[in-house]
Design a protein around this motif. Structure first.
Motif, PDB file in Angstrom:
ATOM      1  N   THR A  20       0.837  -1.177   0.000  1.00 21.15           N
ATOM      2  CA  THR A  20       0.000   0.000   0.000  1.00 21.15           C
ATOM      3  C   THR A  20       0.874   1.230   0.000  1.00 21.15           C
ATOM      4  O   THR A  20       1.715   1.390   0.866  1.00 21.15           O
ATOM      5  N   ALA A  21       0.688   2.069  -0.976  1.00 18.23           N
ATOM      6  CA  ALA A  21       1.385   3.337  -1.022  1.00 18.23           C
ATOM      7  C   ALA A  21       0.342   4.415  -0.765  1.00 18.23           C
ATOM      8  O   ALA A  21      -0.443   4.739  -1.637  1.00 18.23           O
ATOM      9  N   ALA A  22       0.293   4.944   0.444  1.00 17.03           N
ATOM     10  CA  ALA A  22      -0.762   5.877   0.815  1.00 17.03           C
ATOM     11  C   ALA A  22      -0.303   7.317   0.696  1.00 17.03           C
ATOM     12  O   ALA A  22       0.840   7.641   0.970  1.00 17.03           O
ATOM     13  N   GLN A  23      -1.223   8.150   0.241  1.00 18.61           N
ATOM     14  CA  GLN A  23      -1.057   9.594   0.230  1.00 18.61           C
ATOM     15  C   GLN A  23      -2.296  10.158   0.895  1.00 18.61           C
ATOM     16  O   GLN A  23      -3.284   9.464   1.065  1.00 18.61           O
ATOM     17  N   ALA A  24      -2.245  11.412   1.248  1.00 19.98           N
ATOM     18  CA  ALA A  24      -3.430  12.034   1.840  1.00 19.98           C
ATOM     19  C   ALA A  24      -4.583  11.954   0.853  1.00 19.98           C
ATOM     20  O   ALA A  24      -4.483  12.478  -0.252  1.00 19.98           O
ATOM     21  N   GLY A  25      -5.624  11.250   1.206  1.00 23.82           N
ATOM     22  CA  GLY A  25      -6.792  11.168   0.361  1.00 23.82           C
ATOM     23  C   GLY A  25      -6.802  10.078  -0.688  1.00 23.82           C
ATOM     24  O   GLY A  25      -7.720   9.999  -1.479  1.00 23.82           O
ATOM     25  N   SER A  26      -5.760   9.225  -0.725  1.00 29.90           N
ATOM     26  CA  SER A  26      -5.777   8.137  -1.697  1.00 29.90           C
ATOM     27  C   SER A  26      -4.929   6.975  -1.205  1.00 29.90           C
ATOM     28  O   SER A  26      -4.079   7.140  -0.336  1.00 29.90           O
ATOM     29  N   VAL A  27      -5.198   5.816  -1.800  1.00 28.44           N
ATOM     30  CA  VAL A  27      -4.416   4.622  -1.503  1.00 28.44           C
ATOM     31  C   VAL A  27      -4.309   3.814  -2.794  1.00 28.44           C
ATOM     32  O   VAL A  27      -5.255   3.760  -3.577  1.00 28.44           O
ATOM     33  N   VAL A  45      -9.715   2.617   2.968  1.00 29.42           N
ATOM     34  CA  VAL A  45     -10.307   3.952   3.076  1.00 29.42           C
ATOM     35  C   VAL A  45     -10.705   4.186   4.531  1.00 29.42           C
ATOM     36  O   VAL A  45     -11.374   3.354   5.142  1.00 29.42           O
ATOM     37  N   PRO A  46     -10.286   5.331   5.097  1.00 31.10           N
ATOM     38  CA  PRO A  46     -10.633   5.609   6.498  1.00 31.10           C
ATOM     39  C   PRO A  46     -12.146   5.665   6.710  1.00 31.10           C
ATOM     40  O   PRO A  46     -12.895   6.110   5.836  1.00 31.10           O
ATOM     41  N   SER A  47     -12.557   5.225   7.861  1.00 31.45           N
ATOM     42  CA  SER A  47     -13.970   5.222   8.218  1.00 31.45           C
ATOM     43  C   SER A  47     -14.546   6.631   8.117  1.00 31.45           C
ATOM     44  O   SER A  47     -13.921   7.603   8.533  1.00 31.45           O
ATOM     45  N   GLY A  48     -15.730   6.735   7.543  1.00 29.81           N
ATOM     46  CA  GLY A  48     -16.407   8.016   7.431  1.00 29.81           C
ATOM     47  C   GLY A  48     -16.040   8.824   6.202  1.00 29.81           C
ATOM     48  O   GLY A  48     -16.636   9.864   5.941  1.00 29.81           O
ATOM     49  N   LYS A  49     -15.072   8.369   5.424  1.00 32.48           N
ATOM     50  CA  LYS A  49     -14.664   9.086   4.209  1.00 32.48           C
ATOM     51  C   LYS A  49     -15.512   8.630   3.027  1.00 32.48           C
ATOM     52  O   LYS A  49     -15.979   7.495   2.975  1.00 32.48           O
ATOM     53  N   THR A  50     -15.687   9.520   2.063  1.00 35.60           N
ATOM     54  CA  THR A  50     -16.463   9.224   0.863  1.00 35.60           C
ATOM     55  C   THR A  50     -15.519   8.998  -0.310  1.00 35.60           C
ATOM     56  O   THR A  50     -14.682   9.849  -0.613  1.00 35.60           O
ATOM     57  N   VAL A  51     -15.649   7.851  -0.961  1.00 35.86           N
ATOM     58  CA  VAL A  51     -14.825   7.530  -2.129  1.00 35.86           C
ATOM     59  C   VAL A  51     -15.281   8.400  -3.284  1.00 35.86           C
ATOM     60  O   VAL A  51     -16.468   8.468  -3.604  1.00 35.86           O
ATOM     61  N   THR A  52     -14.310   9.094  -3.908  1.00 40.92           N
ATOM     62  CA  THR A  52     -14.625   9.986  -5.030  1.00 40.92           C
ATOM     63  C   THR A  52     -14.149   9.440  -6.371  1.00 40.92           C
ATOM     64  O   THR A  52     -14.625   9.878  -7.413  1.00 40.92           O
ATOM     65  N   TYR A  68      -2.741  -6.087 -11.408  1.00 45.11           N
ATOM     66  CA  TYR A  68      -3.482  -4.838 -11.444  1.00 45.11           C
ATOM     67  C   TYR A  68      -3.040  -3.946 -10.298  1.00 45.11           C
ATOM     68  O   TYR A  68      -2.715  -4.414  -9.206  1.00 45.11           O
ATOM     69  N   ARG A  69      -3.042  -2.645 -10.570  1.00 47.79           N
ATOM     70  CA  ARG A  69      -2.750  -1.655  -9.534  1.00 47.79           C
ATOM     71  C   ARG A  69      -3.929  -0.693  -9.535  1.00 47.79           C
ATOM     72  O   ARG A  69      -4.202  -0.037 -10.547  1.00 47.79           O
ATOM     73  N   CYS A  70      -4.643  -0.636  -8.409  1.00 43.37           N
ATOM     74  CA  CYS A  70      -5.832   0.190  -8.306  1.00 43.37           C
ATOM     75  C   CYS A  70      -5.640   1.278  -7.256  1.00 43.37           C
ATOM     76  O   CYS A  70      -5.076   1.031  -6.193  1.00 43.37           O
ATOM     77  N   THR A  71      -6.128   2.461  -7.589  1.00 41.16           N
ATOM     78  CA  THR A  71      -6.062   3.612  -6.686  1.00 41.16           C
ATOM     79  C   THR A  71      -7.465   4.055  -6.343  1.00 41.16           C
ATOM     80  O   THR A  71      -8.317   4.201  -7.242  1.00 41.16           O
ATOM     81  N   VAL A  72      -7.705   4.260  -5.056  1.00 43.51           N
ATOM     82  CA  VAL A  72      -8.981   4.776  -4.582  1.00 43.51           C
ATOM     83  C   VAL A  72      -8.694   6.135  -3.946  1.00 43.51           C
ATOM     84  O   VAL A  72      -7.768   6.263  -3.148  1.00 43.51           O
ATOM     85  N   THR A  73      -9.484   7.129  -4.329  1.00 43.11           N
ATOM     86  CA  THR A  73      -9.351   8.483  -3.787  1.00 43.11           C
ATOM     87  C   THR A  73     -10.603   8.807  -2.979  1.00 43.11           C
ATOM     88  O   THR A  73     -11.700   8.411  -3.349  1.00 43.11           O
ATOM     89  N   TRP A  74     -10.403   9.522  -1.883  1.00 41.11           N
ATOM     90  CA  TRP A  74     -11.541   9.873  -1.032  1.00 41.11           C
ATOM     91  C   TRP A  74     -11.446  11.315  -0.575  1.00 41.11           C
ATOM     92  O   TRP A  74     -10.416  11.956  -0.672  1.00 41.11           O
TER      93      TRP A  74
END
Length: 75
Positions: A20-27, A45-52, A68-74
């Motif tokens: 996991t390579a995490a940045q503020a607002g994404s993983v 994704v941190p609890s309470g955050k909305t995936v964008t 596969y490499r997938c990125t989720v932003t919140w």
């Protein structure tokens, strides 16, 4: 032993060490399928955050296999 069988240990290591390579607002997470990589990223994704946004990139390997490499932003 065919090329895919020889590369399986390398592919496994790449998936495990991509971790996991995490940045503020994404993983970003790797996996052997798009569904697995997406689900692993969503689980981070941190609890309470909305995936964008969710994006995935197919990474070709030798033979006919892919990872596969997938990125989720919140927000």
């Amino acid at each position: 032993m065919n090329a895919a069988q020889r590369l399986l240990p390398l592919t496994t290591l790449l998936v495990l060490f991509s971790g996991t390579a995490a940045q503020a607002g994404s993983v970003t997470v790797g996996g052997v399928s798009e569904a697995i990589a997406t689900n692993r990223a969503l689980a981070k994704v941190p609890s309470g955050k909305t995936v964008t946004d969710t994006t995935c990139e197919e990474i070709g390997t030798a033979g006919n296999s892919s990872t596969y490499r997938c990125t989720v932003t919140w927000e």
